[in-house]
Write an enzyme that holds these catalytic residues in place. Structure first.
Site, PDB file in Angstrom:
ATOM      1  N   PHE A 137     -18.358  -1.929  -0.431  1.00  0.00           N
ATOM      2  CA  PHE A 137     -18.992  -3.220  -0.915  1.00  0.00           C
ATOM      3  C   PHE A 137     -18.745  -3.361  -2.403  1.00  0.00           C
ATOM      4  O   PHE A 137     -19.139  -2.294  -3.100  1.00  0.00           O
ATOM      5  CB  PHE A 137     -20.623  -3.030  -0.588  1.00  0.00           C
ATOM      6  CG  PHE A 137     -21.553  -4.229  -1.070  1.00  0.00           C
ATOM      7  CD1 PHE A 137     -21.407  -5.380  -0.070  1.00  0.00           C
ATOM      8  CD2 PHE A 137     -21.782  -4.451  -2.217  1.00  0.00           C
ATOM      9  CE1 PHE A 137     -21.952  -6.409  -0.325  1.00  0.00           C
ATOM     10  CE2 PHE A 137     -22.445  -5.692  -2.681  1.00  0.00           C
ATOM     11  CZ  PHE A 137     -22.559  -6.476  -1.663  1.00  0.00           C
ATOM     12  N   ASP A 222     -15.501   2.158  -8.307  1.00  0.00           N
ATOM     13  CA  ASP A 222     -16.585   1.276  -8.489  1.00  0.00           C
ATOM     14  C   ASP A 222     -17.887   2.305  -8.668  1.00  0.00           C
ATOM     15  O   ASP A 222     -18.203   2.661  -7.588  1.00  0.00           O
ATOM     16  CB  ASP A 222     -16.734   0.379  -7.285  1.00  0.00           C
ATOM     17  CG  ASP A 222     -17.820  -0.639  -7.366  1.00  0.00           C
ATOM     18  OD1 ASP A 222     -18.872  -0.124  -7.926  1.00  0.00           O
ATOM     19  OD2 ASP A 222     -17.894  -1.578  -6.575  1.00  0.00           O
ATOM     20  N   LYS A 251     -25.857  -2.158 -12.449  1.00  0.00           N
ATOM     21  CA  LYS A 251     -27.303  -1.634 -11.867  1.00  0.00           C
ATOM     22  C   LYS A 251     -27.955  -0.943 -12.900  1.00  0.00           C
ATOM     23  O   LYS A 251     -28.832  -1.638 -13.819  1.00  0.00           O
ATOM     24  CB  LYS A 251     -26.864  -0.857 -10.420  1.00  0.00           C
ATOM     25  CG  LYS A 251     -26.791  -1.871  -9.337  1.00  0.00           C
ATOM     26  CD  LYS A 251     -26.769  -0.904  -8.262  1.00  0.00           C
ATOM     27  CE  LYS A 251     -26.353  -1.860  -6.894  1.00  0.00           C
ATOM     28  NZ  LYS A 251     -27.296  -2.410  -6.334  1.00  0.00           N
TER      29      LYS A 251
HETATM   30  C1  LIG Z   1     -20.668  -0.348  -5.253  1.00  0.00           C
HETATM   31  C2  LIG Z   1     -21.191  -1.743  -5.700  1.00  0.00           C
HETATM   32  N1  LIG Z   1     -20.296  -2.607  -6.241  1.00  0.00           N
HETATM   33  C3  LIG Z   1     -20.665  -3.792  -6.583  1.00  0.00           C
HETATM   34  C4  LIG Z   1     -22.008  -4.269  -6.377  1.00  0.00           C
HETATM   35  C5  LIG Z   1     -22.204  -5.587  -6.523  1.00  0.00           C
HETATM   36  O1  LIG Z   1     -23.392  -5.709  -7.719  1.00  0.00           O
HETATM   37  P1  LIG Z   1     -24.105  -6.845  -8.429  1.00  0.00           P
HETATM   38  O2  LIG Z   1     -24.742  -7.206  -6.869  1.00  0.00           O
HETATM   39  O3  LIG Z   1     -24.808  -6.506  -9.477  1.00  0.00           O
HETATM   40  O4  LIG Z   1     -23.043  -7.888  -8.473  1.00  0.00           O
HETATM   41  C6  LIG Z   1     -22.912  -3.290  -5.562  1.00  0.00           C
HETATM   42  C7  LIG Z   1     -24.251  -3.886  -5.207  1.00  0.00           C
HETATM   43  O5  LIG Z   1     -24.967  -3.137  -4.486  1.00  0.00           O
HETATM   44  C8  LIG Z   1     -22.513  -2.103  -5.211  1.00  0.00           C
HETATM   45  O6  LIG Z   1     -23.337  -1.231  -4.702  1.00  0.00           O
END
Ligand SMILES: Cc1ncc(COP(=O)(O)O)c(C=O)c1O
Length: 398
Positions: A137, A222, A251
């Site tokens: 994700f 990520d 986050k």
């Molecule tokens: C691993 C990861 N990357 C990217 C995102 C996307 O982040 P945002 O919701 O702040 O755009 C998330 C959100 O849950 C995530 O868990």
């Protein structure tokens, strides 16, 4: 009050979240969230790995209030003290040499894709493909949806942004097969969060790092969910003993104030030159004040050590429950305070509901795994409350 809010939401808010859990919170303190009807919940999800310091952390709130009174926003046309200082913090405490701020995880990942592409473009090398993993994700923008290895998130948005493909995680042979002479970068979550807390094998991650180095491919990690101490290290790649060329975080970096960051090695970061990338809000005085206050709390309150220690205790206690309920709890996974508890599929929803009814906030990933990502300053007493509620749920509701 809840019914009124529900009615407004139904009438005016786009229905992307469907029927939400029937609760609205008015304030919080530490692990506790207070609902409008007086009910008190324990926030074991931490706003989905965001509230690293818990709610209403006194020093954090004070830092924000001070900043609000002084200055919120000026624009990136001018130098910004907090932005420069937060970049220094990120760089000095990680393997990166430069940082860039934006407003969310998806936007940080977009920045990482752009940086990987422009890095090769400026060298005159025709590489633009990005490989990521199944079940990953990476966000909700068009490019991050194309990188997110879950077909149901992608289906409505086809044709997808070209150049993205996914492969099976933890399968090094699949990496070798998927790479072409156009591959610019491979992007991974070292612990896949949203799909149910699935850690990559150490050997796989290290092989991947070496393979990327040997083949002139950038490794992007990520760290949006795993970063800022969640795993007991500031970044999960430290647990794996690898250094990505680019990593992203968001986050917990702002503890609830929207901020994301793209962090990169100098050689890669220098591909971004004036005009190549930008943002209106990213790294403004307010969000970077939040980031600085998060760093201060992590350092002053030894939160990395606490996340590591409490994570071990938490998983030990959960594994104790697993021994007691081997037919119900199938697996306990994770590092630090990012933990997934996989359940027998038939009972997972009931366990989630049972925990919620016992005022324990969690999330249910893929209808199978309870995910917890509590504040990094959680105590053993609070963990015990969760274990007690979990046990009562399994005994009384299942
Ligand atoms: C691993 C990861 N990357 C990217 C995102 C996307 O982040 P945002 O919701 O702040 O755009 C998330 C959100 O849950 C995530 O868990």
């Amino acid at each position: 009050m809840l019914e009124e809010i529900k009615a407004l939401d139904k009438e005016y808010y786009m229905n992307t979240f469907g029927e939400r859990l029937p609760v609205t919170f008015t304030h919080g303190e530490g692990m506790k969230l207070y609902a409008d009807n007086g009910d008190v919940y324990y926030d074991f999800l931490g706003g989905i790995a965001v509230n690293a310091l818990g709610h209403s952390h006194p020093k954090f709130c004070e830092a924000l209030k001070n900043q609000v009174d002084k200055l919120l926003h000026t624009s990136s046309l001018y130098y910004i003290e907090n932005q420069a200082k937060l970049a220094e913090k990120l760089v000095k405490s990680s393997c990166a040499d430069k940082a860039f701020f934006c407003n969310s995880g998806a936007e940080a990942n977009e920045g990482a894709f752009k940086l990987a592409k422009i890095y090769f473009y400026k060298k005159g090398i025709d590489k633009y493909e990005i490989i990521s993993l199944d079940h990953s994700f990476h966000g909700r923008t068009l490019a991050t949806v194309a990188a997110t290895g879950q077909p149901h998130y992608q289906a409505p948005y086809k044709p997808l942004t070209p150049g993205f493909s996914q492969i099976k995680p933890n399968d090094f042979e699949a990496v070798k097969k998927a790479v072409t002479d156009k591959t610019a970068a491979i992007m991974v979550e070292l612990i896949q969060g949203e799909s149910g807390v699935h850690p990559m094998d150490i050997e796989y991650a290290r092989n991947l790092r070496q393979f990327c180095t040997d083949n002139g491919i950038l490794l992007i990690v990520d760290e949006v969910q795993t970063g800022m101490g969640r795993t007991g290290k500031l970044f999960a790649h430290e647990l794996y003993g690898i250094e990505p060329d680019i990593f992203t975080c968001a986050k917990a970096l702002g503890n609830g104030v929207p901020i994301g960051a793209v962090c990169a090695k100098a050689e890669v970061a220098k591909a971004f030159e004036p005009g190549d990338h930008g943002t209106t809000f990213g790294g403004n005085p307010l969000s970077t004040a939040a980031g600085l206050a998060v760093f201060s709390a992590i350092e002053e309150e030894n939160l990395l050590e606490n996340a590591d220690e409490m994570g071990k205790i938490f998983r030990k206690k959960l594994n104790g429950l697993k021994s007691e309920f081997p037919d119900e709890i199938l697996d306990v996974r994770g590092e630090g305070l990012l933990i997934g508890i996989e359940l027998k599929s038939e009972i997972a929803k009931a366990v989630f509901n049972g925990l919620h009814n016992r005022k324990m906030l969690t999330s249910l990933c893929k209808g199978l795994t309870i995910r917890v990502a509590p504040p990094l300053n959680i105590t053993e007493n609070e963990i015990d409350l969760f274990i007690k509620a979990f046990k009562a749920t399994l005994k009384e509701d299942i």
